[in-house]
Design an enzyme around this catalytic site. Structure first.
Site, mmCIF file in Angstrom:
data_model
loop_
_atom_site.group_PDB
_atom_site.id
_atom_site.type_symbol
_atom_site.label_atom_id
_atom_site.label_comp_id
_atom_site.label_asym_id
_atom_site.label_seq_id
_atom_site.Cartn_x
_atom_site.Cartn_y
_atom_site.Cartn_z
ATOM 1 C CB CYS A 1 -1.738 0.034 -0.795
ATOM 2 S SG CYS A 1 -1.752 1.130 -2.077
ATOM 3 C CG HIS B 1 -6.414 0.206 -0.003
ATOM 4 N ND1 HIS B 1 -5.931 0.752 1.239
ATOM 5 C CD2 HIS B 1 -5.990 0.878 -1.065
ATOM 6 C CE1 HIS B 1 -4.845 1.671 0.840
ATOM 7 N NE2 HIS B 1 -4.929 1.629 -0.674
ATOM 8 C CD GLU C 1 -7.940 -1.066 3.423
ATOM 9 O OE1 GLU C 1 -7.708 -1.954 3.181
ATOM 10 O OE2 GLU C 1 -7.288 0.004 3.441
HETATM 11 N N1 GLN Z 1 2.479 5.521 -1.697
HETATM 12 C C1 GLN Z 1 2.106 4.424 -2.360
HETATM 13 C C2 GLN Z 1 1.489 4.672 -3.818
HETATM 14 O O1 GLN Z 1 1.366 5.761 -4.035
HETATM 15 C C3 GLN Z 1 0.999 3.598 -1.652
HETATM 16 C C4 GLN Z 1 -0.337 4.073 -1.841
HETATM 17 C C5 GLN Z 1 -1.292 3.664 -0.750
HETATM 18 O O2 GLN Z 1 -0.755 2.909 0.410
HETATM 19 N N2 GLN Z 1 -2.396 3.628 -0.657
HETATM 20 O O3 GLN Z 1 1.672 3.827 -4.666
#
Ligand code: GLN
Length: 600
Positions: A398, A525, A527
């Protein structure tokens, strides 16, 4: 439907969540279908707006629910998929009751905690317990309910009252109360003290709940006379008192319960004696043992913001662990505080700067996890640069993927001020931009959340191979920003490959550097869907690449082999996170991380 309620006494962070999930594992091993509900008596509607530093990570479900990290534990232990409603909070219940009141559903009555809130809690539990979560049809046999907090907390009072009523509503033989308590050992005399448990059971009874089973956390197995004392003073049969003593990793907990015949005690209370089969936990046993006996290390740097509290990256740690076990390696995590890699730290705190870079330069692979806000972002960018230039295996998740794109734009396209508009709204080269459908004013639940399709667009990419050459994958998301579609072509021409995109083809889901041994960033994600025995493919790729075995796991047959034979290994955590939250390391489960850091 039968219910097992797990409450906690004496102190928080005793490992109630692990106990509850382990009870679930044991009952599942007896042939029962199990679901779970976590009750968090706080006022927040969900965990979405809560700081990972205070509360540990926010876990994301398929349906986009942002929930307490204990639900991650249930999903991993029971291999189930929960819904947002499986996490009940005071906020959700009040919101529900107030909405009904506004509609006039209470027909002019005074709306009160008892009976309206308590009824709403009971109805919620009954409704949610019936949702199938294991891929089969129809409701499960058992619902394990974990009540967060400690008996006596003011905010849990309505839940205690509701659960007391609920035990009558479902009737004898359908409700089993397991109370998790602490039996401390006084160092001077080495004696196991029962008084705290006696007090907490008295508190529980005073609130109308009668424990059927006591699960006592202690450093060692309870002495027989200590158990007898507990039985006598707490009015719980001797054969229903279990010790959850310290173990090298949490996969031992279901085994500990089985060895003490917890399944028989629970079956007796639930009128299932003679109906359920003997639990078979061979896979858990070999995994737990394997985990204790891994020696060849694989060293991974996690370059993050919350390196002081590893619960903030719990699912990442678990996913790294599952993958290391699949590769038969002992996971060593070096926590690198992203800020400490930055130039400013070199001036302000040269020792921290040197230490951070020394850690980073000593690892086999680098992981940059997700995150929000600009603290440490430049450090994460430097970590991505270091991994790219030195051909060190890299996985960006992300925000970790976004910083890899920013770094690439800065270094390879020479766009020195390339940035995300999250951190520099007026940057001339916004390679990460706000997604049009998001809300700029409300934080809670306004992100692109939950399970979405990522379609592989590049044949023979490493990520596609790791996912077994499927045409698409469903992984969970939680973000507001994305790669700027207007810059994709330029980035691609410079050598960055966008290996997977969303269904519109406009949103980038996976980036890769084809000329690097392993450099992958994912907007999702992975994970959250990793399981013991079913390591997440991208994590498997990172670990395998970090120990020089990437080709083996990218061969579809051997990926399959890794996934089915994935057994746990022990984990060792280094770096800055050795401080146990609340200083409770001594009474928390030793999760396999050194110093018994984790409880979950
Ligand atoms: N802050 C970034 C976004 O909102 C990444 C979010 C994250 O890593 N979950 O896109």
């Amino acid at each position: 439907m039968k219910y097992v309620l797990v409450t906690g006494g004496v102190v928080s962070r005793l490992g109630k969540g692990v106990t509850a999930s382990s009870i679930g594992v044991l009952l599942k091993a007896c042939g029962l279908r199990v679901t779970s509900i976590k009750i968090d008596p706080y006022l927040n509607t969900d965990a979405g707006t809560m700081s990972p530093f205070e509360h540990g990570e926010v876990f994301v479900l398929d349906d986009g629910g942002e929930v307490d990290l204990d639900l991650g534990n249930y999903e991993r232990f029971l291999d189930i998929k929960l819904t947002r409603d499986n996490n009940i909070t005071t906020g959700k219940i009040y919101q529900h009751v107030i909405a009904k009141e506004r509609k006039g559903d209470y027909l002019g009555k005074t709306v009160q905690v008892v009976p309206h809130i308590t009824d709403a809690i009971q109805e919620w539990i009954e409704r949610v317990a019936a949702i199938p979560v294991d891929g089969e049809e129809g409701p499960a046999d058992i619902c394990v309910i974990e009540l967060g907090g400690t008996i006596g907390d003011i905010e849990s009072a309505p839940f205690i009252e509701a659960l007391g009523q609920f035990s009558y509503r479902v009737g004898t033989g359908n409700f089993c109360l397991v109370h998790v308590s602490l039996v401390p050992v006084l160092n001077v005399v080495g004696e196991q003290k029962t008084k705290p448990t006696q007090h907490s059971v008295r508190g529980l009874r005073g609130l109308g709940l009668i424990p059927d089973i006591l699960a006592c956390r202690s450093t060692k197995a309870l002495e027989e006379n200590v158990k007898e004392k507990l039985a006598q003073f707490c009015h719980v049969p001797l054969e229903s008192i279990f010790t959850l003593y310290d173990v090298p990793n949490i996969w031992h907990i279901p085994l500990l319960l089985k060895d003490q015949k917890a399944h028989l005690a629970i079956s007796k209370v639930l009128n299932l004696a003679g109906i359920v089969k003997e639990p078979s936990l061979e896979e858990w046993t070999s995994r737990a043992e394997l985990c204790d006996n891994l020696h060849v290390p694989v060293r991974i740097a996690v370059v993050g913001k919350y390196t002081g509290l590893s619960d903030a990256y719990l699912s990442i740690l678990k996913a790294l662990l599952h993958a290391s076990v699949a590769c038969r390696k002992k996971l060593v995590v070096d926590w690198v505080p992203a800020c400490d890699l930055e130039k400013e730290t070199e001036k302000e705190n040269p020792n921290a700067y040197k230490a951070a870079w020394k850690l980073l330069k000593g690892v086999d692979g680098v992981l940059v996890p997700g995150g929000f806000g600009d603290r440490g972002v430049e450090g994460k960018i430097l970590a991505a640069k270091y991994a790219r230039e030195n051909k060190i295996p890299f996985l960006g998740i992300c925000l970790g993927m976004q910083v890899a794109v920013i770094e690439f734009a800065r270094s390879v396209l020479s766009l020195l001020d390339a940035n995300s508009t999250e951190f520099k709204p007026d940057t001339k080269h916004p390679c990460i931009v706000f997604m049009p459908e998001g809300s700029r004013t409300h934080m809670g639940g306004t992100m692109r959340l939950g399970s979405r399709k990522s379609i592989f667009t590049v044949k023979d990419s490493k990520s596609a191979k790791l996912y077994g050459n499927k045409s698409f994958v469903d992984e969970r998301h939680r973000h507001r920003y994305e790669v700027n579609p207007d810059m994709v072509e330029r980035l691609e021409k410079a050598g960055l490959s966008f290996a997977a995109k969303d269904e519109t083809g406009k949103r980038m889901e996976i980036v890769e550097l084809p000329n690097h041994p392993f450099f992958i960033g994912a907007q999702f994600h992975p994970e959250y869907k990793s399981r013991p025995g079913k390591a997440s493919p991208l994590f498997l790729g990172l670990i395998a690449a970090s120990c020089g075995e990437l080709d083996t796991v990218m061969n579809p047959a051997s990926v399959h082999q890794h996934l089915i034979s994935n057994c746990p290994k022990s984990v060792f955590v280094n770096g800055t996170s050795k401080k146990a939250p609340n200083g409770m390391a001594d009474v928390r489960y030793n999760n396999g991380y050194c110093n018994g850091l984790h409880s979950r």
